[in-house]
Design a protein around this motif. Structure first.
Motif, PDB file in Angstrom:
ATOM      1  N   UNK A  53     -38.282  14.768  -5.202  1.00  0.00           N
ATOM      2  CA  UNK A  53     -36.846  14.505  -5.276  1.00  0.00           C
ATOM      3  C   UNK A  53     -36.149  14.944  -3.979  1.00  0.00           C
ATOM      4  N   UNK A  54     -35.069  14.281  -3.642  1.00  0.00           N
ATOM      5  CA  UNK A  54     -34.258  14.569  -2.464  1.00  0.00           C
ATOM      6  C   UNK A  54     -34.919  14.123  -1.157  1.00  0.00           C
ATOM      7  N   UNK A  55     -36.142  13.566  -1.206  1.00  0.00           N
ATOM      8  CA  UNK A  55     -36.826  13.181   0.033  1.00  0.00           C
ATOM      9  C   UNK A  55     -36.886  11.669   0.231  1.00  0.00           C
ATOM     10  N   UNK A  56     -36.212  10.917  -0.603  1.00  0.00           N
ATOM     11  CA  UNK A  56     -36.134   9.465  -0.433  1.00  0.00           C
ATOM     12  C   UNK A  56     -34.811   8.991  -1.018  1.00  0.00           C
ATOM     13  N   UNK A  57     -34.454   7.754  -0.690  1.00  0.00           N
ATOM     14  CA  UNK A  57     -33.207   7.196  -1.196  1.00  0.00           C
ATOM     15  C   UNK A  57     -32.831   5.971  -0.393  1.00  0.00           C
ATOM     16  N   UNK A  58     -31.616   5.488  -0.541  1.00  0.00           N
ATOM     17  CA  UNK A  58     -31.170   4.312   0.219  1.00  0.00           C
ATOM     18  C   UNK A  58     -31.345   4.523   1.717  1.00  0.00           C
ATOM     19  N   UNK A  59     -32.002   3.579   2.352  1.00  0.00           N
ATOM     20  CA  UNK A  59     -32.259   3.702   3.786  1.00  0.00           C
ATOM     21  C   UNK A  59     -33.413   4.605   4.134  1.00  0.00           C
ATOM     22  N   UNK A  60     -34.028   5.257   3.133  1.00  0.00           N
ATOM     23  CA  UNK A  60     -35.168   6.145   3.364  1.00  0.00           C
ATOM     24  C   UNK A  60     -36.191   5.926   2.251  1.00  0.00           C
TER      25      UNK A  60
END
Length: 361
Positions: free
Chosen positions: A332-339
């Motif tokens: 968690x917290x290590x990926x998301x929109x643009x990543x």
């Protein structure tokens, strides 16, 4: 021999400073650490959450920016580290036939003696390329690999007690001491990534680690100047973290992530060099770096006007691994929109066994 009293004393010292004088020297010295931060780990034992979080931030920032930290006040006494080097040296001084009787056999076990030239560490995963490198520029080192001793499938390979008195008892205790430091550093990493402090606990409690004793024999310096040659070629480590204990000879170099140039990471008394490894990079989607490093020749000693010898070097690496059956997937917290997620999920055993098969004969 490392007595139980000494082990207990060492574990208790996790809550106190056992290397304050050495660490103060390190902070106040002019040693060029090539951008690798020196982190005082004493405050991670504090009752103050803010102090623990600040220490955790320093550890995580080091792994984000460089992939390495020097850890001081880590709780493993200098006396125990020196005893580990002494026992390691006693083992490598055994006759070759006694060491070869304990020869490493299987990447799934990863235990036993590895003679000089058998392993060629590299970033390549091409078998033909690795074979070429091994033939033309072998690693000038020998190692002894030790795993958890209670494993039901794979057994450690120990020298006779009469050959190296106290070796097995000491190394098993040292293994446990290193595991406990690994647990504390992983708690710091979790806190520094805004996870629950015990986030990794159930994923690292199996002690599927590898304690590696390394001996780099003295060698004619000309042999280390061949194209592609090194005492240990440029590589990353495979697991979550590596705890590296260095002697005073030096030779470790770390690649600067920005310039891609290798620079020395000299020994600093009272500290352990700790680096993030491949599976921690996968876990964190490369937020934490698994950085290339190598071992090269330190300054040589002249034999005569025509020849020089690079001195013997010792080191001890504790390769920390998640549990072999743990699935490594993006935190968690290590990926998301643009990543987006960069890596497919993989188990620890799948990844490490594959890499060992690639690098050993």
């Amino acid at each position: 021999m490392l007595s139980r009293a000494r082990v207990v004393a060492s574990r208790a010292s996790f809550r106190t400073s056992v290397a304050s004088r050495s660490l103060a020297t390190a902070f106040n010295s002019n040693v060029d650490t090539s951008g690798i931060p020196i982190v005082d780990f004493a405050n991670f034992g504090s009752l103050s959450f803010d102090q623990r979080r600040e220490t955790a931030r320093q550890v995580v920032d080091g792994f984000k920016n460089v992939g390495f930290v020097y850890l001081g006040n880590h709780g493993i006494s200098d006396r125990i580290v020196q005893e580990a080097f002494k026992k390691s040296d006693e083992f490598f001084r055994l006759p070759l036939e006694k060491k070869q009787a304990l020869a490493w056999e299987d990447p799934r076990s990863n235990r036993g003696y590895v003679q000089q030239g058998r392993e060629r560490v590299t970033t390549s995963q091409d078998e033909a390329e690795i074979a070429r490198l091994r033939a033309s520029a072998p690693d000038y080192k020998e190692t002894m690999e030790i795993g958890r001793d209670w494993d039901s499938r794979w057994k450690n390979m120990w020298p006779q007690e009469s050959d190296v008195p106290g070796f097995k008892t000491f190394m098993l205790d040292f293994f446990q001491i290193c595991h406990e430091l690994h647990v504390r550093v992983m708690r710091a990493i979790a806190l520094g990534l805004d996870l629950q402090e015990n986030f990794f606990q159930e994923k690292i409690n199996g002690q599927d680690h590898n304690l590696r004793l390394l001996n780099y024999p003295a060698v004619k310096t000309d042999l280390l100047r061949k194209d592609g040659q090194a005492r240990a070629g440029a590589h990353t480590d495979y697991g979550s973290l590596t705890l590296l204990f260095q002697d005073s000879v030096g030779g470790l170099q770390v690649q600067n992530p920005t310039t891609k140039q290798f620079a020395p990471a000299p020994p600093i008394p009272g500290t352990i060099v700790i680096n993030a490894a491949d599976l921690l990079a996968c876990w964190s989607n490369d937020v934490l770096r698994s950085t290339l490093h190598r071992v090269v020749a330190p300054p040589s000693q002249p034999v005569n006007e025509f020849e020089a010898v690079t001195p013997k070097r010792q080191s001890i690496a504790f390769f920390c691994n998640p549990n072999f059956d743990a699935e490594i997937s993006c935190l968690p917290h290590c990926f998301g929109p643009g990543n987006p997620k960069k890596y497919d999920p993989v188990t620890t055993e799948e990844y490490i066994v594959r890499r060992l098969r690639e690098t050993y004969m």
